[in-house]
Scaffold this active site. Structure first.
Site, PDB file in Angstrom:
ATOM      1  CB  CYS A   1      -8.700 -11.238   5.149  1.00  0.00           C
ATOM      2  SG  CYS A   1      -9.931 -10.500   4.108  1.00  0.00           S
TER       3      CYS A   1
HETATM    4  N1  SAJ Z   1       1.105  -6.793   6.709  1.00  0.00           N
HETATM    5  C1  SAJ Z   1       2.362  -6.765   7.285  1.00  0.00           C
HETATM    6  N2  SAJ Z   1       3.425  -7.187   6.566  1.00  0.00           N
HETATM    7  C2  SAJ Z   1       3.293  -7.653   5.272  1.00  0.00           C
HETATM    8  C3  SAJ Z   1       1.999  -7.677   4.706  1.00  0.00           C
HETATM    9  C4  SAJ Z   1       0.914  -7.243   5.433  1.00  0.00           C
HETATM   10  O1  SAJ Z   1       2.520  -6.350   8.443  1.00  0.00           O
HETATM   11  O2  SAJ Z   1       4.295  -8.008   4.658  1.00  0.00           O
HETATM   12  C5  SAJ Z   1      -0.053  -6.367   7.488  1.00  0.00           C
HETATM   13  C6  SAJ Z   1      -0.786  -5.206   6.867  1.00  0.00           C
HETATM   14  O3  SAJ Z   1      -0.244  -3.982   7.320  1.00  0.00           O
HETATM   15  C7  SAJ Z   1      -2.213  -5.429   7.368  1.00  0.00           C
HETATM   16  C8  SAJ Z   1      -2.306  -6.933   7.483  1.00  0.00           C
HETATM   17  O4  SAJ Z   1      -0.965  -7.431   7.516  1.00  0.00           O
HETATM   18  O5  SAJ Z   1      -2.372  -4.849   8.641  1.00  0.00           O
HETATM   19  C9  SAJ Z   1      -3.051  -7.592   6.315  1.00  0.00           C
HETATM   20  O6  SAJ Z   1      -2.478  -7.078   5.144  1.00  0.00           O
HETATM   21  P1  SAJ Z   1      -2.714  -7.805   3.691  1.00  0.00           P
HETATM   22  O7  SAJ Z   1      -1.700  -7.206   2.762  1.00  0.00           O
HETATM   23  O8  SAJ Z   1      -2.715  -9.263   3.822  1.00  0.00           O
HETATM   24  O9  SAJ Z   1      -4.095  -7.219   3.202  1.00  0.00           O
HETATM   25  P2  SAJ Z   1      -5.585  -7.712   3.435  1.00  0.00           P
HETATM   26  O10 SAJ Z   1      -5.927  -7.929   4.852  1.00  0.00           O
HETATM   27  O11 SAJ Z   1      -6.417  -6.732   2.682  1.00  0.00           O
HETATM   28  O12 SAJ Z   1      -5.626  -9.158   2.734  1.00  0.00           O
HETATM   29  C10 SAJ Z   1      -6.264  -9.285   1.501  1.00  0.00           C
HETATM   30  C11 SAJ Z   1      -6.518 -10.760   1.358  1.00  0.00           C
HETATM   31  N3  SAJ Z   1      -7.421 -11.003   0.266  1.00  0.00           N
HETATM   32  C12 SAJ Z   1      -8.379 -11.944   0.441  1.00  0.00           C
HETATM   33  O13 SAJ Z   1      -8.540 -12.533   1.472  1.00  0.00           O
HETATM   34  C13 SAJ Z   1      -9.251 -12.204  -0.727  1.00  0.00           C
HETATM   35  C14 SAJ Z   1      -5.213 -11.509   1.093  1.00  0.00           C
HETATM   36  O14 SAJ Z   1      -5.502 -12.877   0.732  1.00  0.00           O
HETATM   37  C15 SAJ Z   1      -4.454 -10.869  -0.018  1.00  0.00           C
HETATM   38  O15 SAJ Z   1      -3.227 -11.592  -0.232  1.00  0.00           O
HETATM   39  C16 SAJ Z   1      -4.128  -9.440   0.402  1.00  0.00           C
HETATM   40  O16 SAJ Z   1      -5.396  -8.765   0.494  1.00  0.00           O
HETATM   41  C17 SAJ Z   1      -3.247  -8.760  -0.624  1.00  0.00           C
HETATM   42  O17 SAJ Z   1      -2.335  -9.446  -1.138  1.00  0.00           O
HETATM   43  O18 SAJ Z   1      -3.427  -7.552  -0.811  1.00  0.00           O
END
Ligand code: SAJ
Length: 438
Positions: A275
């Site tokens: 995403c």
């Molecule tokens: N990450 C960081 N630092 C952060 C947060 C995330 O480096 O502070 C990295 C994570 O390690 C990962 C990537 O970013 O590699 C994405 O992480 P994510 O927490 O955004 O998780 P995702 O990719 O599963 O995003 C999903 C998304 N959901 C949808 O698109 C419906 C996102 O919109 C959500 O906000 C997210 O999950 C969530 O909050 O868990």
């Protein structure tokens, strides 16, 4: 002229409507289950027979959908799977939940949406509601879906109804699922908004209508661009703090005490998942076609994709501390998944770091309890090793890429000679290992 809108509203209100969901993945299956649970009859279509077979056996392949939930819905006839679009000929609603990846050129790969739209057009009939849920650039519903449906002399808003509703499925989220995550909807006409709202209302606690399909498409892109840009910002803050000799984690934690006007994000080894690294590039691609450069998106992408190289520099720095070169050293990676406590490696920075280390002559192995094996460059398969004291001691450097909860960080610090910690997972712990932080 029949009132197709009222007929559809009636079928939705009395649950006699049948719903087709295209794409039985982590978005489509939970949606199909939620629709079936409130009484609709649902046909889940997927191109993979093995998924359809498991669905029809009540055997879930999506962790967020327990088989105990799926099986009764299949047995009651409220949900069944198929690989044939012929089975969608008489449905009242079709929801499109197919992937929207990037091509190698970092441009949107619209092939899944176009294939689905063409197939839907072949079964389109008066009274049908079509909802696109796949994350995509603003304009997709009006420019790609709609023309294919109205070519049979059907009038949108009277004979056929078209809407967009961004999927907000967060795999593994123990709190939020389809039912209690507000559902944004945008229709081509007011009648389209009315019927798509009637579709979701029984299945979702809150439906949030917006004024157009483009607005609904943009809502999802804002949500995920917000994350990508803020992660890029905090990654650059980490680089700056390193130059300043300041602990970025201490700074973030202290900033987080501000009760208003701040939201913590955390630096890491890069941006993984299907995403966050991808969705913003759908938006910047669309804007380039409108002669506009989405600078925040491009800059965030540049910083986030540079993080694996930054991690290589930290590993090199750590080895230098022992007068060792990266070339010829043993480097052990802890965690290949793109974020903690999941098994998904899509776009995981660990894959980039693994390849970069090998390119520089290191001997690389990994341990990840959620990821038994991964495809490596050159078509090789890498297999997870057991996290043992011997394996840790054999490494010249251990790097924490994914901070899985089940890792024993005291054990790691006790047996590894030096640890590069990209997730601050060893904070507050002591051990024999020298620790190099992000
Ligand atoms: N990450 C960081 N630092 C952060 C947060 C995330 O480096 O502070 C990295 C994570 O390690 C990962 C990537 O970013 O590699 C994405 O992480 P994510 O927490 O955004 O998780 P995702 O990719 O599963 O995003 C999903 C998304 N959901 C949808 O698109 C419906 C996102 O919109 C959500 O906000 C997210 O999950 C969530 O909050 O868990």
């Amino acid at each position: 002229m029949p009132d197709f809108k009222q007929q559809l509203l009636d079928r939705l209100h009395n649950r006699t409507a049948t719903i087709g969901v295209i794409g039985m993945g982590y978005v489509g299956l939970p949606l199909a289950v939620e629709f079936a649970r409130v009484g609709y009859h649902v046909i889940g279509l997927d191109v993979l027979p093995e998924k359809v077979d498991r669905l029809n056996a009540g055997d879930s392949y999506i962790p967020d959908v327990p088989s105990e939930t799926l099986a009764p819905l299949v047995e009651s006839g409220h949900l069944r799977g198929t690989t044939s679009y012929d089975d969608l000929t008489d449905v009242d609603v079709i929801s499109i939940c197919v992937p929207t990846p990037l091509r190698k050129t970092k441009d949107p790969d619209m092939s899944f949406i176009i294939t689905a739209a063409d197939a839907v057009a072949s079964v389109c009939h008066p009274g049908l509601l079509v909802v696109l849920e796949s994350t995509t650039y603003p304009g997709t519903t009006d420019e790609v879906i709609l023309p294919r449906l109205v070519k049979n002399d059907l009038t949108v808003g009277e004979d056929v109804f078209v809407a967009f509703s961004p999927e907000r499925v967060d795999p593994g989220n123990p709190v939020y699922g389809v039912h209690n995550t507000p559902k944004v909807v945008g229709g081509v006409t007011p009648a389209c908004v009315e019927v798509v709202t009637a579709l979701y209302e029984p299945a979702v606690e809150q439906v949030v209508p917006v004024s157009s399909t483009a607005a609904a498409e943009m809502v999802k892109l804002l949500e995920n661009t917000f994350r990508a840009v803020n992660i890029g910002l905090v990654n650059e803050m980490a680089i700056m703090c390193k130059r300043l000799g300041v602990d970025v984690w201490e700074v973030i934690n202290a900033a987080s005490t501000k009760p208003f006007g701040f939201m913590p994000f955390y630096p890491g080894p890069g941006l993984g998942g299907h995403c966050i690294p991808i969705d913003p590039l759908y938006l910047s691609w669309k804007l380039r076609a409108l002669n506009y450069t989405a600078r925040f998106i491009d800059l965030a992408s540049e910083i986030n994709t540079s993080m694996p190289y930054y991690v290589i520099d930290l590993i090199t720095e750590a080895l230098n501390g022992d007068s060792k070169a990266l070339n010829g050293s043993n480097v052990g990676i802890l965690g290949m998944a793109y974020k903690r406590d999941i098994d998904d490696v899509r776009e995981s920075p660990a894959l980039d770091i693994h390849e970069l280390l090998e390119d520089k002559g290191a001997s690389v192995s990994f341990s990840d309890p959620y990821v038994p094996s991964v495809r490596l460059s050159g078509g090789r398969t890498g297999r997870s090793v057991a996290l043992t004291a011997d394996w840790l001691a054999e490494q010249d450097c251990v790097v924490i890429i994914t901070d899985h909860s089940e890792f024993d960080y005291d054990f790691i610090l006790e047996h590894a000679p030096v640890v590069v910690d990209t997730r601050n997972a060893t904070a507050g712990r002591d051990g024999r290992a020298r620790v190099v932080g992000l």
